[in-house]
Design a protein around this motif. Structure first.
Motif, short mmCIF file in Angstrom:
data_model
loop_
_atom_site.label_atom_id
_atom_site.label_comp_id
_atom_site.label_asym_id
_atom_site.label_seq_id
_atom_site.Cartn_x
_atom_site.Cartn_y
_atom_site.Cartn_z
N TYR A 172 31.65 10.32 26.34
CA TYR A 172 31.27 11.71 26.61
C TYR A 172 31.72 12.63 25.48
O TYR A 172 30.99 13.54 25.08
CB TYR A 172 31.90 12.23 27.91
N TYR A 217 30.39 17.35 37.31
CA TYR A 217 30.48 16.62 38.59
C TYR A 217 31.91 16.21 38.91
O TYR A 217 32.27 16.10 40.08
CB TYR A 217 29.51 15.42 38.63
N TYR A 218 32.75 16.03 37.88
CA TYR A 218 34.17 15.76 38.15
C TYR A 218 34.85 17.00 38.74
O TYR A 218 35.70 16.89 39.61
CB TYR A 218 34.90 15.33 36.87
N ARG A 254 23.79 15.96 32.87
CA ARG A 254 25.21 16.15 33.10
C ARG A 254 25.68 17.19 32.09
O ARG A 254 25.44 17.04 30.89
CB ARG A 254 25.93 14.83 32.90
FE FE Z 1 31.44 10.05 34.45
#
Ligand code: FE
Length: 337
Positions: free
Chosen positions: A166, A222-223, A126
């Protein structure tokens, strides 16, 4: 007659025992912090290919780890699957995992995306990168994460809250690279440049950028993918920071897994992890959530590939766990809420 009947009986009994053992062995139990929609297609494919049943429960990583700890040697779980190296590092630290010696995993997963002690392995990547407003940011204004703390970005920055792992991992990795003093200066600079209070999630931060409240933010790609799928006309774009010369690349994290310390089906668990890291499964694993395959020999999904190529920061992601507590304290000192 009598004899052959009892023979039959004995034989079928023996067969049942053998089948019983086979049925018991051909099963893996997974505790997953990734939701059912992401993992079920994958496990179904594995069962179809191998005949091995994969049972799973899903929950947040906190409750799953608490459950593993409480169950101790009685746990039915063979694998813990979760996101963020910080969480996996924590699981290893709490003695919930066991080292796995697998040449396939070592070959398929680059060293910086797995535990140096082989207790967990990244299965997807990610990228946490910069998203900016195309109408408001001029060419050359974006360069590095560090530079978002500089004068160009005064009052133009939006960030997600520091409470999210994150961002804790992002800052922890910066400590690994720059040391604590310099990282604190950078984080203080970010805070001073904020246009508004930190947001509860990545999507809200991007929506603020799109609405013109601020000009750039830092999110997991990915968001961005999900948001742009829903609202393709938003004036947002991806920027890959830290790509020049000696700059260390885009901050990456993983989703990944490890074999539990008291796994009953250890051999099957390792086989499943190896399969998940193979080219066969990597696209299934990464693409559903618009992440990147951890296995470098695997092609990227078309949507993700369209965002462009970038160099990843190759500091071992375990640093995100090791330095997490210090990162949290640092962000607190710097006034990053
Ligand atoms: Fe997430």
């Amino acid at each position: 007659m009598k004899c052959s009947n009892s023979m039959k009986f004995l034989l079928s009994g023996a067969l049942l025992v053998v089948m019983g053992q086979a049925a018991q062995a051909a099963e893996v139990v997974v505790y997953s912090a990734r939701n059912e929609q992401l993992i079920k297609p994958l496990f179904d494919a594995y069962t179809k290919e191998t005949g091995v049943q994969v049972k799973f429960i899903t929950d947040k990583e906190g409750p799953l780890m608490a459950r593993l700890k409480a169950e101790g040697r009685n746990t039915p779980a063979d694998i813990l699957l979760t996101v963020d190296a910080g969480n996996l590092w924590q699981a290893a630290q709490e003695d919930l995992l066991k080292p796995v010696d697998s040449q396939a995993l070592k070959t398929n997963i680059p060293a910086y995306l797995r535990d140096p002690g082989n207790q967990w392995f990244g299965l997807s990547v990610r990228a946490r990168t910069v998203i900016y407003n195309r109408n408001k940011v001029k060419a050359g204004e974006l360069t590095t994460y560090e530079d978002l703390a500089g004068p160009t970005w005064k009052g133009r920055l939006c960030l997600r809250t520091s409470k999210k792992v994150y961002n804790q991992s992002l800052v922890a990795m910066m400590i690994a690279e720059h040391g604590e003093e310099k990282t604190e200066q950078i984080v203080r600079g970010w805070v001073a440049n904020l246009a508004t209070d930190p947001f509860p999630d990545d999507t809200k931060a991007m929506e603020a950028v799109a609405a013109g409240l601020c000009d750039a933010t830092v999110v997991n790609t990915y968001y961005y993918g999900r948001l742009m799928e829903k609202k393709p006309n938003l004036p947002l774009a991806i920027y890959w920071p830290n790509q020049k010369g000696k700059e260390t690349g885009v901050h990456v994290n993983i989703s990944g897994a490890g074999v539990t310390k008291f796994a009953k089906n250890e051999r099957e668990a390792i086989k499943l992890l190896e399969w998940l890291s193979s080219s066969k499964a990597q696209n299934l694993f990464a693409d559903v959530n618009m992440e990147y395959p951890a296995n470098r020999s695997v092609m990227w999904d078309a949507t993700v590939a369209a965002w462009g190529n970038f160099r990843q920061n190759q500091i071992n992601v375990s640093e995100a766990g090791k330095l997490q507590t210090r990162a949290v304290m640092l962000m607190d000192r710097a006034g990053y809420k």
